[in-house]
Write an enzyme that holds these catalytic residues in place. Structure first.
Site, PDB file in Angstrom:
ATOM      1  N   GLU B  29       0.927  -1.309  -0.071  1.00 42.80           N
ATOM      2  CA  GLU B  29      -0.047   0.103   0.101  1.00 42.80           C
ATOM      3  C   GLU B  29       0.869   1.136   0.106  1.00 42.80           C
ATOM      4  O   GLU B  29       1.963   1.359   0.695  1.00 42.80           O
ATOM      5  CB  GLU B  29      -0.894  -0.112   1.277  1.00 42.80           C
ATOM      6  CG  GLU B  29      -2.104  -1.186   1.328  1.00 42.80           C
ATOM      7  CD  GLU B  29      -2.417  -1.726   2.447  1.00 42.80           C
ATOM      8  OE1 GLU B  29      -2.947  -2.698   2.720  1.00 42.80           O
ATOM      9  OE2 GLU B  29      -2.453  -0.741   3.394  1.00 42.80           O
ATOM     10  N   LEU B  58      -6.151  -2.117  -0.582  1.00 41.10           N
ATOM     11  CA  LEU B  58      -5.803  -1.708   0.999  1.00 41.10           C
ATOM     12  C   LEU B  58      -6.403  -3.209   1.497  1.00 41.10           C
ATOM     13  O   LEU B  58      -7.668  -3.413   1.951  1.00 41.10           O
ATOM     14  CB  LEU B  58      -6.827  -0.853   1.410  1.00 41.10           C
ATOM     15  CG  LEU B  58      -6.099  -0.408   2.887  1.00 41.10           C
ATOM     16  CD1 LEU B  58      -6.970   0.944   3.372  1.00 41.10           C
ATOM     17  CD2 LEU B  58      -6.417  -1.148   3.923  1.00 41.10           C
ATOM     18  N   GLU B  60      -4.328  -6.696   3.358  1.00 41.58           N
ATOM     19  CA  GLU B  60      -3.194  -7.362   3.691  1.00 41.58           C
ATOM     20  C   GLU B  60      -3.038  -8.681   3.648  1.00 41.58           C
ATOM     21  O   GLU B  60      -1.957  -9.119   3.105  1.00 41.58           O
ATOM     22  CB  GLU B  60      -2.842  -7.065   5.281  1.00 41.58           C
ATOM     23  CG  GLU B  60      -2.163  -5.636   5.793  1.00 41.58           C
ATOM     24  CD  GLU B  60      -3.474  -4.576   5.656  1.00 41.58           C
ATOM     25  OE1 GLU B  60      -4.613  -4.731   5.692  1.00 41.58           O
ATOM     26  OE2 GLU B  60      -3.027  -3.320   5.503  1.00 41.58           O
ATOM     27  N   PHE B  83       2.660  -1.577   8.299  1.00 38.24           N
ATOM     28  CA  PHE B  83       2.882  -1.525   9.891  1.00 38.24           C
ATOM     29  C   PHE B  83       2.809  -2.860  10.235  1.00 38.24           C
ATOM     30  O   PHE B  83       2.112  -3.407   9.903  1.00 38.24           O
ATOM     31  CB  PHE B  83       2.085  -0.476  10.830  1.00 38.24           C
ATOM     32  CG  PHE B  83       2.549   0.863  10.721  1.00 38.24           C
ATOM     33  CD1 PHE B  83       2.100   1.587   9.552  1.00 38.24           C
ATOM     34  CD2 PHE B  83       3.435   1.476  11.274  1.00 38.24           C
ATOM     35  CE1 PHE B  83       2.302   2.960   9.413  1.00 38.24           C
ATOM     36  CE2 PHE B  83       3.790   2.895  11.134  1.00 38.24           C
ATOM     37  CZ  PHE B  83       3.179   3.708  10.283  1.00 38.24           C
ATOM     38  N   ILE B  87      -0.330  -6.590   9.993  1.00 38.66           N
ATOM     39  CA  ILE B  87       0.196  -7.900   9.666  1.00 38.66           C
ATOM     40  C   ILE B  87      -0.697  -9.018   9.718  1.00 38.66           C
ATOM     41  O   ILE B  87      -0.840 -10.023   9.237  1.00 38.66           O
ATOM     42  CB  ILE B  87       1.801  -8.247   9.935  1.00 38.66           C
ATOM     43  CG1 ILE B  87       2.369  -9.027   8.875  1.00 38.66           C
ATOM     44  CG2 ILE B  87       1.741  -8.904  11.158  1.00 38.66           C
ATOM     45  CD1 ILE B  87       3.796  -9.268   9.055  1.00 38.66           C
ATOM     46  N   HIS B 129       0.351   1.100  15.829  1.00 36.39           N
ATOM     47  CA  HIS B 129       1.617   1.297  15.081  1.00 36.39           C
ATOM     48  C   HIS B 129       2.812   1.062  15.536  1.00 36.39           C
ATOM     49  O   HIS B 129       3.813   1.397  14.842  1.00 36.39           O
ATOM     50  CB  HIS B 129       1.473   2.810  14.352  1.00 36.39           C
ATOM     51  CG  HIS B 129       0.264   3.296  13.620  1.00 36.39           C
ATOM     52  ND1 HIS B 129      -1.111   3.253  14.036  1.00 36.39           N
ATOM     53  CD2 HIS B 129       0.214   3.487  12.303  1.00 36.39           C
ATOM     54  CE1 HIS B 129      -1.822   3.734  12.985  1.00 36.39           C
ATOM     55  NE2 HIS B 129      -1.098   3.657  11.959  1.00 36.39           N
TER      56      HIS B 129
END
Lengths: 373, 326, 380
Positions: B29, B58, B60, B83, B87, B129
């Site tokens: 992304e 967007l 993951e 970040f 994940i 984050h």
């Protein structure tokens, strides 16, 4: 009507020929009973009844080719609109097999039991101790929470090095180390002391023989001290004979040879026996059986010195009399101070078996005999 | 040879890989036009084209699955998860597929992919984050988990990861992305994977760490040196497979060990290192292995993040306790 | 409805909104349930040998499935997923893909894999608990069975992206079940396929059941095909038990993708006649008469009726076909049963390209345990 379909027969075929019915309408069947024989390309297969029931309808006749999965037999009982009962038990899973076990678990969770106090020492330090030949049991820990540190081990190693090499105990010393440790661990020792005014026959008399005579008298007065005790069976044997163990000091260590049946022997015989025992001990030729079987012990350390003591009772006996060095002492005799020879006496008994009263009476009997003429 | 920051070193490594191997494809992304939110992929799309450096939707899980699919066809996908806190949707694809495709097909299909993600806190960011989740991946058979702690190691290890025939999770500590500079030769030389790096020699205690905490260990070692205490500092670098030989050699020499990681304590990767030391190095230990870690709490929002992240003071205190033990 | 006029200029005429997109989903079928032609059949169907090939293929897998279920029931095979009732899907897939394409199956595409070169013994080895069953000797490129539902969809777009990147005229064909279309991976995958216009065809095999959850509870959408529309490409329904139409529509979609015209989704309507797997018992959650109803509409029966009516198939051919299939299955079953298990240390093989030093100790420990010959008869 409960329907039973022609099951998959495992041969990759989608149909089978009906060969022979074993049942007819109205027949009562038990699960597993053969119902019908069908023929596939390979073989004739008997199909068993899937469950108990009464046959309501047969959906094919002999000679018919019947598709796999099509209704084959209708059973009475049960809802007509209900789906056919599954031909197999619920597997209770959608993949693999989840086996059922037989056992029932009964648990009683408990806290961790106390026990096993070990040394607190890091493995590297333990290895160091091994290398330096230091017994962790003799190391005083200086680390937090009782931790033995490397410094502690090294300190003890240094101390031991200065102290010289370890001399292993041999022979009688080795035996004494073991025996005393065991005795100390077992016996509930109590000591009572007293003095005896032996001016009636001292000097001049045979001190050891007078002691032996006094002990015989005391054993007569208080047989409870001439006893073997069995702590496992919690029982005692009151012995008829007085076999007196005589503590003999030698450079090689302590020996306790036995003078047998002292109550029934003449003085001359006792004295001769005593000398023979001492000679044999000092010459290291005393046989083992003469070191065993005493019923009570006399330790006349007064020949060397010392006053009162706390001698060690040797199981299975329950008493030991210690006689210290005779000394001149000012005593009150008939209200007047007189210098008299006084022998200090110490009697230690095993209080597991002997009462205070018995011990004291025994000792007073010894004193009385020694104070006699 | 230029002095570059860690994130610049990542950029150099990606550029080198894209230039050297037409099978390398970079995606994630915001990695294309925007050059990545940390600028790790700055300029790459301009240089190598939008068919090699791609902005994905967007998603993951998609990013990871896309990488798996591409890798089976012989491409070398280097995918970015923005970040490490994001994940988690990719874990299904990582664990159920990337990590086991070679094994389950007996080598017929393989998965030479790299999944990169910034990790760790200390950047004053909003919640989610600042995650440290390396232990999750270190637990998975068939994966490699690599965390650089310097620009030079970021460059060399990322190149090694891209060239590796098996999947690599490459976690980059965000708080040291720009904190230090280092000379890095952009010569395409890879550093060995599966190897720990001894960064400082010392005889009194072994400091074992990875990621940003390595820098704190080096700072702690400097302080301790002034007191005459020699701390050996080791960057584990590849958490899995672990170079236990280097760690054991160090502890055999020093007899003491403090493990430092930002991730939470319980079942953190430090526990694995401690277990390895206990299994194979117990006889060398003069003091218990200590772990200085993040607490077993949710990573706090940034006002308290410095209290969470192990700092030099905590490391030094642990070293002192270890030295005083026995 | 009040008339807001053209306040912001978005309306046309008297209404506040205008239509910006409109979709249509069509259902394709050429053979009815009795095997009658509803419309002119596709051109390829004029070749009766071709149709007979399709028919024999379906019988082949039906034979294998039944035998595999029997093996499971007798403890010689682990859990198995039969494709009874869905055979047309495999036949159409095997026929419509070229050798260079990549198939990403679910775990119920047995026939498609067989037609692409996978051996029956490999299928059995897989369900028999042996990884070597996925090392397809003669089909090096297809993906193996996929157990985490729908995760193959993102793989498929990855494969297609690689074809697109290399400008290769190859197509990824991804199969997913009705349940699988509820997964995030499905939406994420089709989304990317549409966004990047990738050479991928999604075949949604709607067999009406996701284990015990019926289609009506799986989604509120009238069709699963329309999910493609949300991803920006076309979706259609096909009668999945009409092997002729399914094969035709699949071929068209695959060739379009091959030409670079982008992805497509086909929802094949069929019915899972078997239990979900051999460990499942579908009678717990679906009525027998529903199953019966669909048994009359199953694909093998349908094509047989069509061919028989044309005089292109008869009892003798049927018997010969069954016998041939039975012989092949028996030989493959025998080969499977005769395959000794891999040594336990095989679990360390292919973990990485080369076993890392960190794992050498574990492998040695296992090897020394003497565990290289697992328990006898371990086929169940």
């Amino acid at each position: 009507m409960k329907l039973f379909n022609l099951p998959d027969l495992g041969e990759g075929l989608s149909e089978a020929e009906i060969r022979e019915w074993y049942v007819a309408r109205g027949a009562s069947l038990k699960a597993g009973e053969p119902m019908v024989a069908v023929e596939t390309a390979k073989a004739i297969v008997e199909i068993p009844a899937p469950w108990d029931g009464t046959v309501a309808k047969l959906f094919a006749a002999p000679g018919d080719i019947h598709p796999v999965g099509a209704p084959l037999v209708g059973f009475e009982d049960g809802d007509a609109t209900a789906p056919p009962a599954p031909a197999r038990a619920d597997s209770g899973t959608v993949v693999g097999e989840v086996k059922s076990g037989g056992g029932t678990v009964r648990e009683a969770p408990a806290p961790i039991a106390a026990g096993g106090a070990g040394f607190k020492v890091m493995p590297a330090v333990r290895a160091l101790a091994r290398r330096l030949d230091v017994d962790l049991g003799v190391v005083t820990p200086s680390g937090p929470d009782g931790l033995i540190t490397a410094a502690d081990v090294e300190r003890v190693a240094g101390v031991l090095a200065e102290a010289g090499p370890l001399e292993p105990l041999r022979g009688p010393r080795r035996a004494m180390a073991r025996a005393m440790a065991q005795a100390h661990a077992e016996v509930a020792d109590v000591t009572v002391t007293e003095d005896a005014d032996i001016g009636a026959w001292y000097p001049g008399g045979d001190v050891t023989l007078r002691l032996i005579r006094a002990m015989v008298a005391a054993c007569r007065a208080e047989p409870a001290l001439n006893v073997w005790y069995d702590p496992h069976a919690l029982g005692r044997r009151v012995l008829k004979r007085v076999d007196l163990g005589i503590a003999v000091d030698t450079p090689d260590g302590l020996f306790v040879p036995v003078l047998r049946d002292v109550a029934n022997r003449a003085e001359v015989d006792l004295r001769a026996g005593l000398e023979r025992l001492k000679a044999d001990v000092r010459a290291r030729r005393i046989p083992a059986e003469e070191l065993r079987g005493y019923s009570i012990i006399l330790s006349n350390y007064g020949a060397i010195g010392g006053r009162y003591s706390d001698p060690v009772v040797m199981p299975p006996t329950v008493a030991i009399l210690g006689a210290g060095r005779v000394r001149d002492q000012v005593l009150a005799v008939d209200g007047k101070p007189l210098v008299r020879p006084v022998m200090p006496l110490s009697l230690t008994v095993d209080h597991r078996v002997v009462t205070g009263g018995e011990a004291t009476r025994f000792l007073m009997a010894v004193v009385a005999d020694l104070q006699g003429g | 040879m230029a002095e570059v920051t860690l994130v610049e070193a990542i950029n150099l490594a990606l550029a080198h890989a894209l230039g050297a191997d037409p099978n390398v494809v970079v995606f994630g992304e915001d990695v294309g036009v925007n050059g990545g939110v940390f600028r790790a992929t700055e300029g790459l799309q301009r240089r190598f084209g939008a068919d090699r450096v791609l902005d994905t939707p967007l998603a993951e899980g998609l990013i990871a699955g896309l990488a798996v699919g591409m890798a089976t066809q012989g491409l070398r996908p280097v995918a970015e998860i923005q970040f490490s806190g994001f994940i988690y949707p990719a874990v299904d694809q990582i664990v159920n597929h990337a990590a086991r495709l070679r094994n389950r097909t007996r080598g017929r299909l393989t998965c030479p992919m790299v999944l990169r993600a910034p990790c760790g806190g200390g950047i004053h960011a909003p919640e989610h984050h600042s995650e440290s989740n390396e232990a999750l991946f270190a637990h998975v058979p068939g994966l490699r988990v690599v965390i650089p702690s310097s620009p030079a190691r970021a460059y060399g290890l990322l190149l090694a990861a891209i060239r590796d025939p098996d999947p690599v999770i490459f976690l980059e500590p965000a708080r040291i992305y720009r904190l230090i500079r280092q000379e890095v030769a952009d010569d395409g030389a890879a550093l060995p994977l599966d190897a720990a790096y001894v960064l400082r020699d010392g005889g009194d205690i072994s400091l074992v760490s990875w990621g940003a905490a390595v820098l704190d260990c080096l700072a702690a070692a400097e302080l301790l040196a002034a007191e005459g205490i020699g701390a050996e500092v080791i960057d584990v670098a590849t958490l899995k497979p672990l170079d236990s030989a280097t760690l054991l050699d160090s502890v055999a020499k020093t007899g003491r060990c403090v493990i430092v990681h930002e991730a939470a304590r319980t079942a953190g990767f430090g526990a694995e290192v401690a277990a390895v030391l206990a299994e194979a190095g117990l006889a060398s230990l003069l003091a218990p292995v200590r772990r200085v870690t993040g607490y077993d709490t949710v990573m706090p929002l940034y006002r308290n993040e410095q209290a969470y992240i192990p700092d030099v003071a905590r490391i030094v205190a642990a070293v002192r306790e270890s030295l005083q033990f026995s | 409805m009040s008339d807001r006029g053209q306040r912001e200029g978005v309306g046309d005429g008297a209404s506040a909104s205008r239509e910006v997109a409109r979709f249509e989903v069509r259902l394709w079928r050429c053979l009815d349930v009795d095997g009658n032609a509803l419309a002119p059949l596709p051109a390829f169907a004029g070749d009766l040998d071709h149709l007979r090939r399709l028919y024999r293929a379906m019988v082949r897998v039906r034979t294998l499935d039944a035998r595999a279920v029997a093996l499971q029931r007798t403890g010689q095979l682990g859990t198995y997923a039969s494709s009874l009732g869905q055979e047309a899907v495999g036949a159409a897939l095997g026929d419509a893909l070229s050798a260079a394409d990549v198939l990403l199956p679910t775990y119920r595409e047995t026939l498609a894999l067989l037609l692409r070169g996978v051996a029956m013994r490999e299928i059995l080895l897989y369900w028999g608990g042996d990884e070597r069953g996925m090392d397809f000797a003669a089909d090096r490129g297809d993906f193996p069975h996929c157990i985490p539902i729908g995760t193959q969809v993102t793989h498929a777009v990855g494969v297609a992206a690689a074809f697109h990147y290399r400008r290769e005229p190859r197509v990824a064909v991804c199969v997913v079940g009705d349940g699988g279309t509820s997964r995030g991976d499905f939406y994420e995958g089709i989304n990317l396929a549409g966004a990047w216009s990738l050479p991928v065809v999604f075949l949604v095999v709607n067999n009406q059941w996701a284990i015990s959850v019926p289609r009506a509870r799986q989604s509120g959408a009238e069709t699963l095909a329309q999910k493609a529309l949300a991803a920006g490409f076309g979706g259609e329904q096909v009668d999945g038990n009409d092997v002729v139409m399914l094969r035709e529509r699949l071929s068209l979609a695959v060739e379009r993708a091959r030409r670079g015209e982008g992805p497509h989704l086909i929802e094949a309507l069929t019915y899972r006649l078997a239990d979900h797997t051999t460990a499942d018992d579908a009678s717990r959650y679906r009525p027998g008469d529903e199953v019966e109803h669909h048994r009359q509409r199953e694909p093998v029966l349908r094509l047989r009726r069509y061919l028989t009516r044309l005089g292109a198939w008869d009892e003798a051919q049927e018997a010969e076909c069954l016998a041939h299939c039975a012989r092949e299955v028996e030989a493959e079953v025998a080969a499977y049963l005769a395959t000794p298990p891999a040594p336990a240390t095989a679990m360390f093989d292919h973990l990485y390209e080369a076993l890392p030093a960190a794992l050498a100790g574990q492998r040695r420990e296992l090897a020394e345990k003497g565990a290289s010959a697992p328990g006898a008869g371990d086929h169940g």
